[in-house]
Design an enzyme around this catalytic site. Sequence first.
Site: not given
Length: 279
Positions: A3, A51, A264
């Site tokens: 991240e 990112k 996710r």
Amino acid sequence: MPEGDILRLVSARLDEALAGRVLVRADLRWPSAAEVVLTGRTVVENVAYGKHLFTRLDDGRSLHTHLRMEGSWRIARTGARDASGAEPNVRVVLANEWWTAVGNRIGMLHVLRTVDERVIVGPLGPDVLGDDFPGTGLPEAVARIRADDAAGGSGPRHRPERAPTGVPVAEALLDQHLVAGIGTIYTAESLFAERLYPWTPVREVVDLAGLLRTARTLMQRTVRHGFDPRAGVVRHVHGRTRKACHVCGTPVAEGTANEPPYDRPIFWCPSCQAPPTSG
């Protein structure tokens, strides 16, 4: 997937090793960039946005890389065995006289003009770790999230049947087009810190700006201290399925945000983050 905090740490490490030094080796093991020559160029700086990572050079070009799920960078002394970059999963090697940066399992790589970095970052939301986030970035991120919710969610990431009730806040935080840099770890940990149920509709989150400030604060802590528990860097729910909540002892639950292939894992405490009551 690494991240925004990890990308900040990576960019700082690459800067220490490469910035201000001439590249004596530049292997780009990527089909579209295999013929690009960077040897002889000086690295100006390494910059993270969300990112994404940009290694800027003195000729007005940038090397753009994205780690995706498994990518990583390591730094080694030039000439040392672990600086050879001989492993089959190495995608890029950048070396100067003293230090070598080896990019392993890099998920995205290409070279572009530095002025064209906006083509990549332009569609993204404000970087939650950006210097301007407390100023212009925060209200822009809130506005993007609210507008996305009002439109029923963007693209195929959200389940269509949720449109009438709005986008779940966990899915909004994960959407890089709304706010850049937050992944599954800080989605889970920020929601836990604010005692918010992950599938609370965005329209029912009263202090969305406060939630984003919390995410930024947690990520900045990691940037400053790495993963040192003594500095308060603790994972309360992420990756702790069925383990006792640090606050109330309830087993941590795990669910799924978004539709495949964007799905996710999301972790939360069913007691500390109980669903909002209607009416």
